[in-house]
Write an enzyme that holds these catalytic residues in place. Structure first.
Site, PDB file in Angstrom:
ATOM      1  N   GLY A 139       9.085  -6.181  10.696  1.00  0.00           N
ATOM      2  CA  GLY A 139       9.858  -4.849  10.382  1.00  0.00           C
ATOM      3  C   GLY A 139       9.792  -3.548  11.535  1.00  0.00           C
ATOM      4  O   GLY A 139       9.564  -3.779  12.685  1.00  0.00           O
TER       5      GLY A 139
ATOM      6  N   ASP B 250      -2.422  -5.920  10.007  1.00  0.00           N
ATOM      7  CA  ASP B 250      -1.250  -6.239   8.699  1.00  0.00           C
ATOM      8  C   ASP B 250      -2.323  -7.137   7.932  1.00  0.00           C
ATOM      9  O   ASP B 250      -3.313  -7.490   8.317  1.00  0.00           O
ATOM     10  CB  ASP B 250      -0.305  -6.854   9.117  1.00  0.00           C
ATOM     11  CG  ASP B 250       1.049  -6.667   8.150  1.00  0.00           C
ATOM     12  OD1 ASP B 250       2.146  -5.861   8.527  1.00  0.00           O
ATOM     13  OD2 ASP B 250       1.045  -7.404   6.992  1.00  0.00           O
TER      14      ASP B 250
ATOM     15  N   ASP C 201      -6.514  -5.468   4.810  1.00  0.00           N
ATOM     16  CA  ASP C 201      -5.813  -5.030   3.457  1.00  0.00           C
ATOM     17  C   ASP C 201      -6.250  -3.412   3.561  1.00  0.00           C
ATOM     18  O   ASP C 201      -7.426  -3.041   3.036  1.00  0.00           O
ATOM     19  CB  ASP C 201      -6.405  -5.561   2.352  1.00  0.00           C
ATOM     20  CG  ASP C 201      -5.874  -5.020   1.119  1.00  0.00           C
ATOM     21  OD1 ASP C 201      -5.078  -4.235   1.046  1.00  0.00           O
ATOM     22  OD2 ASP C 201      -6.185  -5.533   0.004  1.00  0.00           O
TER      23      ASP C 201
ATOM     24  N   ASN D 283       1.899   3.192   8.698  1.00  0.00           N
ATOM     25  CA  ASN D 283       3.147   2.660   8.295  1.00  0.00           C
ATOM     26  C   ASN D 283       2.982   1.570   7.098  1.00  0.00           C
ATOM     27  O   ASN D 283       4.415   1.408   6.740  1.00  0.00           O
ATOM     28  CB  ASN D 283       3.651   1.812   9.717  1.00  0.00           C
ATOM     29  CG  ASN D 283       4.687   1.245   9.581  1.00  0.00           C
ATOM     30  OD1 ASN D 283       6.182   1.803   9.395  1.00  0.00           O
ATOM     31  ND2 ASN D 283       4.913  -0.132   9.563  1.00  0.00           N
TER      32      ASN D 283
ATOM     33  N   TYR E 212       7.873   3.394  -5.759  1.00  0.00           N
ATOM     34  CA  TYR E 212       8.020   3.713  -4.493  1.00  0.00           C
ATOM     35  C   TYR E 212       8.235   5.124  -3.766  1.00  0.00           C
ATOM     36  O   TYR E 212       7.524   5.684  -3.262  1.00  0.00           O
ATOM     37  CB  TYR E 212       8.923   2.858  -3.674  1.00  0.00           C
ATOM     38  CG  TYR E 212       9.036   2.910  -2.453  1.00  0.00           C
ATOM     39  CD1 TYR E 212       8.280   2.230  -1.441  1.00  0.00           C
ATOM     40  CD2 TYR E 212      10.323   3.711  -1.618  1.00  0.00           C
ATOM     41  CE1 TYR E 212       8.595   2.460  -0.085  1.00  0.00           C
ATOM     42  CE2 TYR E 212      10.256   3.915  -0.181  1.00  0.00           C
ATOM     43  CZ  TYR E 212       9.561   3.161   0.448  1.00  0.00           C
ATOM     44  OH  TYR E 212       9.856   3.092   1.874  1.00  0.00           O
TER      45      TYR E 212
ATOM     46  N   LYS F 223       5.683   7.762  -1.888  1.00  0.00           N
ATOM     47  CA  LYS F 223       6.001   8.449  -0.620  1.00  0.00           C
ATOM     48  C   LYS F 223       5.886   9.917  -0.709  1.00  0.00           C
ATOM     49  O   LYS F 223       5.656  10.550   0.151  1.00  0.00           O
ATOM     50  CB  LYS F 223       7.666   7.898  -0.078  1.00  0.00           C
ATOM     51  CG  LYS F 223       7.410   6.343   0.157  1.00  0.00           C
ATOM     52  CD  LYS F 223       6.507   6.189   1.475  1.00  0.00           C
ATOM     53  CE  LYS F 223       6.653   4.816   1.619  1.00  0.00           C
ATOM     54  NZ  LYS F 223       5.946   4.565   3.078  1.00  0.00           N
TER      55      LYS F 223
ATOM     56  N   PRO G 125      11.895   8.253   7.224  1.00  0.00           N
ATOM     57  CA  PRO G 125      13.086   7.627   7.635  1.00  0.00           C
ATOM     58  C   PRO G 125      14.107   7.293   6.304  1.00  0.00           C
ATOM     59  O   PRO G 125      13.530   7.430   5.236  1.00  0.00           O
ATOM     60  CB  PRO G 125      12.425   6.284   7.951  1.00  0.00           C
ATOM     61  CG  PRO G 125      11.068   6.243   8.215  1.00  0.00           C
ATOM     62  CD  PRO G 125      10.564   7.566   6.955  1.00  0.00           C
TER      63      PRO G 125
HETATM   64  N1  LIG Z   1      13.335   0.100   6.230  1.00  0.00           N
HETATM   65  C1  LIG Z   1      13.537   1.074   5.529  1.00  0.00           C
HETATM   66  O1  LIG Z   1      14.626   1.412   4.969  1.00  0.00           O
HETATM   67  C2  LIG Z   1      12.569   2.360   5.260  1.00  0.00           C
HETATM   68  C3  LIG Z   1      13.100   3.742   4.992  1.00  0.00           C
HETATM   69  C4  LIG Z   1      12.061   4.601   4.669  1.00  0.00           C
HETATM   70  C5  LIG Z   1      10.695   4.595   4.822  1.00  0.00           C
HETATM   71  N2  LIG Z   1      10.332   3.050   5.294  1.00  0.00           N
HETATM   72  C6  LIG Z   1       8.885   2.875   5.407  1.00  0.00           C
HETATM   73  O2  LIG Z   1       8.671   2.473   6.880  1.00  0.00           O
HETATM   74  C7  LIG Z   1       7.477   1.705   6.699  1.00  0.00           C
HETATM   75  C8  LIG Z   1       8.009   0.315   7.150  1.00  0.00           C
HETATM   76  O3  LIG Z   1       8.901  -0.197   6.502  1.00  0.00           O
HETATM   77  P1  LIG Z   1       9.489  -1.660   6.724  1.00  0.00           P
HETATM   78  O4  LIG Z   1      11.017  -1.599   6.501  1.00  0.00           O
HETATM   79  O5  LIG Z   1       9.150  -2.313   8.138  1.00  0.00           O
HETATM   80  O6  LIG Z   1       8.543  -2.353   5.533  1.00  0.00           O
HETATM   81  P2  LIG Z   1       8.223  -3.887   5.503  1.00  0.00           P
HETATM   82  O7  LIG Z   1       7.864  -4.172   3.943  1.00  0.00           O
HETATM   83  O8  LIG Z   1       9.243  -4.906   6.128  1.00  0.00           O
HETATM   84  O9  LIG Z   1       6.558  -4.018   6.211  1.00  0.00           O
HETATM   85  C9  LIG Z   1       5.621  -3.284   5.781  1.00  0.00           C
HETATM   86  C10 LIG Z   1       4.657  -4.116   6.359  1.00  0.00           C
HETATM   87  O10 LIG Z   1       3.064  -3.607   5.729  1.00  0.00           O
HETATM   88  C11 LIG Z   1       2.456  -4.639   5.229  1.00  0.00           C
HETATM   89  N3  LIG Z   1       1.658  -4.509   4.217  1.00  0.00           N
HETATM   90  C12 LIG Z   1       1.894  -4.619   3.020  1.00  0.00           C
HETATM   91  N4  LIG Z   1       0.526  -4.430   2.097  1.00  0.00           N
HETATM   92  C13 LIG Z   1      -0.170  -4.434   3.046  1.00  0.00           C
HETATM   93  C14 LIG Z   1      -1.594  -4.033   2.945  1.00  0.00           C
HETATM   94  N5  LIG Z   1      -2.296  -4.076   1.706  1.00  0.00           N
HETATM   95  N6  LIG Z   1      -2.586  -3.954   4.051  1.00  0.00           N
HETATM   96  C15 LIG Z   1      -1.968  -4.057   5.154  1.00  0.00           C
HETATM   97  N7  LIG Z   1      -0.717  -4.186   5.426  1.00  0.00           N
HETATM   98  C16 LIG Z   1       0.138  -4.425   4.387  1.00  0.00           C
HETATM   99  C17 LIG Z   1       3.627  -5.919   5.243  1.00  0.00           C
HETATM  100  O11 LIG Z   1       2.561  -7.111   5.257  1.00  0.00           O
HETATM  101  C18 LIG Z   1       4.524  -5.571   5.886  1.00  0.00           C
HETATM  102  O12 LIG Z   1       4.411  -6.272   7.231  1.00  0.00           O
HETATM  103  C19 LIG Z   1       6.921   1.505   5.375  1.00  0.00           C
HETATM  104  O13 LIG Z   1       6.040   2.478   5.275  1.00  0.00           O
HETATM  105  C20 LIG Z   1       8.017   1.948   4.490  1.00  0.00           C
HETATM  106  O14 LIG Z   1       7.920   2.509   3.369  1.00  0.00           O
HETATM  107  C21 LIG Z   1      11.211   2.181   5.377  1.00  0.00           C
END
Ligand SMILES: NC(=O)c1ccc[n+]([C@@H]2O[C@H](COP(=O)([O-])OP(=O)(O)OC[C@H]3O[C@@H](n4cnc5c(N)ncnc54)[C@H](O)[C@@H]3O)[C@@H](O)[C@H]2O)c1
Length: 253
Positions: free
Chosen positions: A16, A36, A62, A89, A157, A161, A187
């Site tokens: 991501g 991760d 974790d 992140n 969620y 945030k 974002p």
């Molecule tokens: N994609 C969107 O539309 C969006 C919008 C606003 C905010 N965000 C935020 O941006 C960030 C990245 O979003 P994304 O879309 O890439 O999300 P995603 O869910 O694809 O990736 C999140 C990552 O966090 C890791 N993760 C989860 N639990 C964990 C833990 N306990 N320890 C370590 N790692 C852990 C997951 O394995 C994953 O690789 C997040 O904080 C999300 O909330 C995303």
């Protein structure tokens, strides 16, 4: 190479948006730690393909577990001797079901909070003594513009945030005197490799957010990179406790 000799940690970067931050930080010369709960090899390989000279380390952690986070920081310090940039992140996001708040179990609520909010707290807590000793550090906490929209059926969620936004302000006040800047980035809905790989992926899912924006197109991870680099670099050394909303001008904060 604005971040040459800096050490950056990006949590949740196995996939991501986090994976895109890794590449951007490495491209500016930062030694970058890919963290991760999942295997991080894909991000490391993809980054090294584009940037063969990038100095990368991967670490499974974790972030909701204090011992695990402590192990991460120990390893970073052992290898690089410093920690300049922490991008908080990681979150439970892409895998999270949307449902009316009355149907969210206490377990689900707690598991979202334990990663999305407690994890940010634990990583900042572990990085802070190192940054204080350096008298320099950048903590960038990833929030979401959902906290201002109040997105329906996503109460766990959205609340997590909102917590990230408030936590950022609180610790910015505590860490400023040590030369540590703490900011959040919110974002808008962003298309990622994970979402696009979903069987039922449809651009329709993005229609509502696109039509609400001043700049009417789908948000890409790369749209966030400039803001992350600004907050990670010395360009923002007098900016702390702020939230930068990067959503193409949807809700105006
Ligand atoms: N994609 C969107 O539309 C969006 C919008 C606003 C905010 N965000 C935020 O941006 C960030 C990245 O979003 P994304 O879309 O890439 O999300 P995603 O869910 O694809 O990736 C999140 C990552 O966090 C890791 N993760 C989860 N639990 C964990 C833990 N306990 N320890 C370590 N790692 C852990 C997951 O394995 C994953 O690789 C997040 O904080 C999300 O909330 C995303």
């Amino acid at each position: 190479m604005r971040l040459k000799n800096k050490v950056a940690v990006v949590t949740g970067s196995a996939q991501g948006i986090g994976a895109v931050y890794v590449k951007a930080l490495a491209a500016e010369g930062a030694k970058t730690v890919i963290v991760d709960i999942k295997d991080c090899a894909k991000t490391a390989e993809a980054t090294n393909t584009d940037l063969p000279d990038a100095e990368l380390m991967t670490h499974i952690c974790d972030i909701s577990d204090e011992t695990s986070v402590h192990g991460l920081v120990q390893k970073v310090i052992k290898k690089y001797g410093r920690l300049d940039i922490l991008v908080n992140n990681a979150a439970i996001f892409a895998s999270l079901d949307r449902k009316p708040f009355e149907e969210i179990s206490v377990n689900e609520w707690d598991s979202v909070m334990s990663v999305n909010l407690r994890g940010v707290f634990l990583c900042a807590k572990a990085a802070s003594p190192i940054m204080k000793a350096q008298k320099y550090g950048k903590i960038i906490n990833i929030a979401s513009d959902t906290m201002m929209k109040g997105t329906k059926h996503f109460a766990h969620y959205v609340s997590s945030k909102g917590g990230v936004f408030a936590f950022t302000r609180a610790i910015a006040k505590e860490l400023g005197e040590y030369g540590i800047c703490v900011n959040s980035v919110a974002p808008g809905l962003t298309s990622t490799d994970v979402m696009e790989a979903e069987e039922n992926f449809t651009l329709k899912r993005f229609d509502r957010s696109v039509s609400a924006r001043s700049i009417q197109r789908i948000q890409q991870p790369e749209d966030l990179v400039g803001t992350i680099m600004y907050l990670a670099s010395s360009d923002s050394d007098f900016v702390t406790g702020q939230c930068i909303v990067v959503n193409g001008g949807d809700n105006l904060y």
